[in-house]
Motif scaffolding. Structure first.
Motif, mmCIF file in Angstrom:
data_model
loop_
_atom_site.group_PDB
_atom_site.id
_atom_site.type_symbol
_atom_site.label_atom_id
_atom_site.label_comp_id
_atom_site.label_asym_id
_atom_site.label_seq_id
_atom_site.Cartn_x
_atom_site.Cartn_y
_atom_site.Cartn_z
ATOM 1 N N SER A 174 0.849 -1.193 0.000
ATOM 2 C CA SER A 174 0.000 0.000 0.000
ATOM 3 C C SER A 174 0.882 1.239 0.000
ATOM 4 O O SER A 174 2.086 1.167 0.267
ATOM 5 N N CYS A 175 0.256 2.369 -0.310
ATOM 6 C CA CYS A 175 0.935 3.665 -0.256
ATOM 7 C C CYS A 175 0.071 4.635 0.519
ATOM 8 O O CYS A 175 -1.092 4.870 0.157
ATOM 9 N N ASP A 176 0.616 5.186 1.589
ATOM 10 C CA ASP A 176 -0.088 6.179 2.397
ATOM 11 C C ASP A 176 0.392 7.563 1.968
ATOM 12 O O ASP A 176 1.547 7.932 2.181
ATOM 13 N N LEU A 177 -0.505 8.334 1.341
ATOM 14 C CA LEU A 177 -0.138 9.681 0.895
ATOM 15 C C LEU A 177 -0.115 10.691 2.038
ATOM 16 O O LEU A 177 0.293 11.830 1.836
ATOM 17 N N GLN A 178 -0.539 10.277 3.218
ATOM 18 C CA GLN A 178 -0.503 11.113 4.420
ATOM 19 C C GLN A 178 -1.133 12.494 4.151
ATOM 20 O O GLN A 178 -0.550 13.535 4.437
ATOM 21 N N ALA A 179 -2.335 12.456 3.572
ATOM 22 C CA ALA A 179 -2.996 13.683 3.131
ATOM 23 C C ALA A 179 -3.230 14.671 4.271
ATOM 24 O O ALA A 179 -2.970 15.870 4.124
ATOM 25 N N ALA A 180 -3.714 14.189 5.413
ATOM 26 C CA ALA A 180 -4.029 15.106 6.512
ATOM 27 C C ALA A 180 -2.789 15.863 6.980
ATOM 28 O O ALA A 180 -2.821 17.091 7.155
#
Length: 756
Positions: free
Chosen positions: A75-81
């Motif tokens: 998976s890839c977490d774009l860490q949007a927050a």
């Protein structure tokens, strides 16, 4: 199982689908937004990608392709927050990755199997960003390696943290990168790509290398982040403010703004704020010309109230682009400046709305404007050399101008016009404010128009009954007055006239005017006509006094003073008129006229005072109009008549709001609202609406009883603030006597104290 639920417009949708050719297996289906083109992989490679209705299908097994045993992406977490908060886009979304160029953001890759050989694996992979469709140009598709070093000038990726199961990667974008929707992919061994996600890239006023950089943090917060604005209207002598909701961080505004920009196919130019601002200005102006509807002739209170709503930019933008939202009608077309401000701020370009009072429009750069009045003192037709608007709004945006001579960066005026041979997208100029002040005509053809708008002179002609025209002796209207915008970090009105012109009567003003006139003559853009000399051997002087504002339904007190400085008595004809005009100088209605025949003794000053009540008018002034009082005095011994004019702003009853200046988050807050009926008739069908982002979840409306003349309506509202920071409560009232009566109060919401 769905990896990303739904297929929201502008987002990449990823779902599992049954493989029709191989029952029992599943394909990974990727839905791309319409703005992206699909690139085809080499047909000889196995497995291959296929294109079906803008979908990419990858064989099942959980991966788009075999990534090598060492790098199987889980998976890839774009860490949007986290990223959005650091990039000042948290108010737009905490789920979609929206970042600003020239500033790093981080993503985290999780692997299915441990990555034991870190550096060898690192050499095999790179990141790919893609925007604007299939293109070979460097600025729309870029491949860059993931390394252990950061490159601050171009696209770069650096591993900040690494363990056997995951990498934290810092991605840096160039400060001149193309803005818009991007795909982010991982490339292995130069040929296999894995979709990591999607992000939006914006201009960045916080980064010095960006062309829209603003050094002052308070200005960045005002001109980029503040969604609560004020627009100034009224007259130069009675400036009125209207609360405005720019709403640049509303849910769909980003997609609407980028969707509008996508009409332009020069994607490689989207990194240039000059190009982006001009394209958006041209498109919004074209939408305004198409979508602004004729003024409705409705008399129904509720229908009229709905048609005249003008609280903010977002409903208008939605209506212009999707057909859903709030229409704009003649008399409200000034909202184009506010809508443009919303779109520019949304994309990261600092912007503000500016109001110029007494502005010459449609002059073609000429420095004379003609106005025509009948012998009865009423407006009679329109001249060929433009018209004077009571007020005019425009949009300024901030950026450097490296292609122009030094000193022309900073605030730029968005100046849309009529499409010419270049088409709609070329129908907007970006004019440096300094060029207007200095009269630098050679910089841009639009400079001439904008210079005239704040420096032209007005000549008033009397239309005689026999068809001839007579010049009048009128006090020259000083144009370009009180150029105003909202102050930084406050609700005060800031006068920025000094940015546009030198002080009246100063040597600098005289020098600039003479130079501009000379240049226009040399270019044969001017016929050399100047305001004529008005000397006469037998003068008569006329002075008109009237209030700058008038309560709706109140009496007009006007005073005319005639002075005969000669040794001979004069037989004087005095014509007085009252008309209703709209903000753009167009006649709305003739209301009242009167002629007086007077004898002025030698060396005498005579004062005439008249009181007019609404019952004296032929009709009520239309909604959102001004009263224009005129006086024309003539006598037989001279062919030169005297003319005077005053514009009066109509003021509706005052809506009073009382509430604390500070409030605590999640604690109930009470606001008291009152209004005194100063009109001569009951206010019926009263509806009060309250709204405020961060204060009230959605707009509330309350129907109240009638208010008799002289009585005061009192009511209270209770709500709970949910967002910390400066917020604004807006209260609006409609009734059978008027619509859109608004007022506002600002409140600072503080976080609750933590109990130890």
């Amino acid at each position: 199982m769905s990896l990303i639920r739904g297929r929201e417009e502008g987002l990449v949708g990823i779902t599992w689908a049954e493989n029709q050719e191989n029952p029992g297996s599943r394909d990974l289906e990727v839905t791309l937004p319409p703005s992206f083109s699909i690139w085809k992989t080499d047909s000889k490679s196995k497995p291959r990608a296929t294109v079906q209705d803008r979908h990419l299908l990858w064989p099942s097994g959980g991966q788009p392709a075999a990534m090598g045993q060492a790098l199987r992406i889980k998976s890839c977490d774009l860490q949007a927050a986290r990223n959005n908060a650091e990039h000042h886009t948290g108010d737009i979304s905490s789920r979609r990755l929206i970042v600003r160029r020239g500033q790093p953001f981080t993503i985290r890759l999780h692997f299915r199997a441990p990555v034991h050989a870190f550096l060898p694996a690192l050499k095999k992979v790179a990141l790919v960003t893609h925007t604007g469709g299939q293109s070979s140009k460097d600025k729309t598709q870029v491949t860059f390696p993931i390394s252990s070093l950061e490159d601050s000038k171009g696209w770069s990726a650096m591993v900040e943290e690494a363990d056997a199961q995951s990498w934290t990667i810092s991605v840096t974008t160039p400060a001149d990168a193309v803005i818009g929707h991007y795909l982010l992919l991982l490339e292995v061994s130069g040929r296999k790509q894995h979709l990591l996600g999607q992000f939006i890239l914006l201009f960045n006023p916080w980064v010095q290398e960006d062309a829209v950089f603003l050094e002052n943090e308070a200005q960045r917060r005002e001109y980029v982040l503040n969604q609560n604005g004020l627009i100034y209207m009224g007259t130069a002598d009675c400036i009125q403010e209207e609360s405005w909701d720019f709403g640049q961080f509303e849910t769909d505004v980003m997609d609407l703004s980028l969707g509008l920009l996508s009409v332009d196919e020069q994607v490689e130019e989207w990194g240039n704020p000059v190009h982006v601002a001009c394209v958006l200005g041209a498109l919004l102006h074209a939408l305004k010309e198409k979508r602004v509807l004729p003024r409705p002739q409705t008399q129904a209170t509720q229908e009229g109230s709905l048609l005249n709503k003008r609280r903010g930019s977002v409903p208008i933008l939605r209506q212009w682009l999707t057909g859903r939202g709030r229409a704009v009608y003649d008399g409200q077309a000034w909202v184009l400046a506010a809508v443009a401000c919303t779109v520019l701020r949304c994309l990261g370009i600092p912007a503000r709305v500016v109001t110029t009072f007494a502005s010459a429009q449609g002059t073609g750069g000429g420095l004379l404007v003609d106005e025509y009045y009948s012998e009865e003192g009423l407006q009679a037709g329109e001249g060929q050399r433009g018209r004077i608007w009571i007020f005019q709004t425009s949009t300024e945006c901030w950026m450097t101008r490296p292609a122009l001579p030094q000193g022309h960066g900073g605030w730029q005026i968005l100046y849309p016009g009529v499409p010419k041979e270049g088409g709609v997208l070329k129908a907007c100029d970006l004019v440096p404010v300094r060029a207007v002040k200095e009269g630098t005509l050679e910089l841009n053809p639009a400079v001439s128009d904008l210079f005239a708008s704040v420096n032209a002179s007005c000549v008033v002609w009397k239309c005689c009954e026999d068809g001839t025209l007579e010049l009048t002796d009128s006090n020259t209207k000083y144009l370009g007055n009180n150029i105003s915008t909202k102050g930084v970090g406050s609700d005060r009105c800031e006068d920025i006239t000094q940015n546009y012109k030198y002080p009246e009567g100063s040597p600098q003003e005289k020098e600039v005017l003479e130079r501009v006139q000379k240049e226009r003559l040399q270019r044969k853009e001017d016929n050399g006509v100047r305001p004529p000399s008005l000397k006469t051997a037998d003068p008569l002087y006329l002075f008109l006094e009237a209030p700058s504002s008038l309560p709706l339904g109140g009496d007009v007190q006007l005073s005319v003073t005639l002075v005969n400085p000669s040794d001979q008595e004069k037989a004087v004809q005095l014509a007085l008129g009252v008309q209703a005009v709209y903000y753009n100088g167009i006649l709305a209605a003739e209301l009242w006229r009167k002629k007086l025949f007077l004898t002025l003794s030698a060396n005498l000053e005579k004062r005439i005072t008249t009181s007019l009540s609404p019952s004296d008018f032929e009709r009520s002034p239309p909604e959102n109009s001004f009263l224009r009082l005129t006086a024309v005095a003539s006598h037989a011994e001279s062919s030169l008549s005297c003319f005077a004019q005053e514009d009066i702003a109509l003021c509706r009853p005052c809506l009073t709001i009382e509430m604390p200046e500070t409030a605590e988050q999640y604690q109930p807050l009470t606001a008291s609202v009152s209004i005194c009926n100063s009109l001569g008739a009951p206010m019926k069908d009263c509806v009060i609406s309250i709204l405020g982002r961060g204060l009230i979840h959605r707009e509330r409306s309350y129907r109240l009883g009638p208010v008799r003349p002289g009585n005061t309506l009192h009511t209270q509202f209770r709500f709970t603030p949910t967002k910390v920071g400066p917020q604004r409560l807006t209260v609006e009232m409609d009734c059978d006597m008027f619509q859109n009566l608004t007022n506002y109060r600002s409140v600072t919401v503080v976080a609750p104290e933590l109990v130890a």
